[in-house]
Design a protein around this motif. Structure first.
Motif, mmCIF file in Angstrom:
data_model
loop_
_atom_site.group_PDB
_atom_site.id
_atom_site.type_symbol
_atom_site.label_atom_id
_atom_site.label_comp_id
_atom_site.label_asym_id
_atom_site.label_seq_id
_atom_site.Cartn_x
_atom_site.Cartn_y
_atom_site.Cartn_z
ATOM 1 N N ARG A 186 0.958 -1.039 -0.503
ATOM 2 C CA ARG A 186 0.097 -0.107 -0.453
ATOM 3 C C ARG A 186 1.037 1.550 -0.336
ATOM 4 O O ARG A 186 0.821 2.577 -0.476
ATOM 5 N N GLU A 187 2.488 0.943 0.587
ATOM 6 C CA GLU A 187 3.107 2.386 0.567
ATOM 7 C C GLU A 187 3.291 2.728 -0.751
ATOM 8 O O GLU A 187 3.754 3.793 -1.037
ATOM 9 N N VAL B 104 2.440 1.688 -3.444
ATOM 10 C CA VAL B 104 1.243 2.205 -3.879
ATOM 11 C C VAL B 104 0.480 3.345 -4.795
ATOM 12 O O VAL B 104 1.128 4.657 -5.169
ATOM 13 N N LEU B 105 1.195 4.570 -2.722
ATOM 14 C CA LEU B 105 0.870 5.419 -2.682
ATOM 15 C C LEU B 105 1.728 6.641 -3.171
ATOM 16 O O LEU B 105 1.695 7.373 -3.530
ATOM 17 N N SER C 55 -5.285 4.387 -7.759
ATOM 18 C CA SER C 55 -5.950 4.578 -6.418
ATOM 19 C C SER C 55 -7.188 3.688 -6.198
ATOM 20 O O SER C 55 -7.193 3.604 -5.190
ATOM 21 N N TYR D 293 -5.553 1.314 -4.668
ATOM 22 C CA TYR D 293 -4.888 1.870 -2.419
ATOM 23 C C TYR D 293 -5.658 1.146 -1.450
ATOM 24 O O TYR D 293 -5.166 1.155 -0.934
ATOM 25 N N HIS D 294 -6.909 2.194 -2.190
ATOM 26 C CA HIS D 294 -8.719 1.926 -1.320
ATOM 27 C C HIS D 294 -8.773 0.067 -0.859
ATOM 28 O O HIS D 294 -8.536 -0.163 0.225
#
Length: 52
Positions: free
Chosen positions: A20-21, A23-24, A40, A43-44
């Motif tokens: 997730r980090e 991807v952010l 996005s 990520y969610h």
């Protein structure tokens, strides 16, 4: 008849946090790209999978 083996998790909670980090970071670097919407959403979904 024997019970089927219990499924084991492929990714740990720590793995989800790291992915997730990453991807952010990618989202911030490529926010003007058309495919950023897909990242996005990913990520969610990763946040939902982790139980936030």
């Amino acid at each position: 008849m024997a019970e089927p083996a219990r499924a084991r998790a492929v990714l740990s909670t720590e793995d989800f946090k790291l992915i997730r980090e990453a991807v952010l970071h990618y989202l911030k670097a490529s926010e003007d790209q058309p495919e950023s919407v897909k990242f996005s959403h990913l990520y969610h979904r990763l946040g939902s999978a982790m139980g936030r």
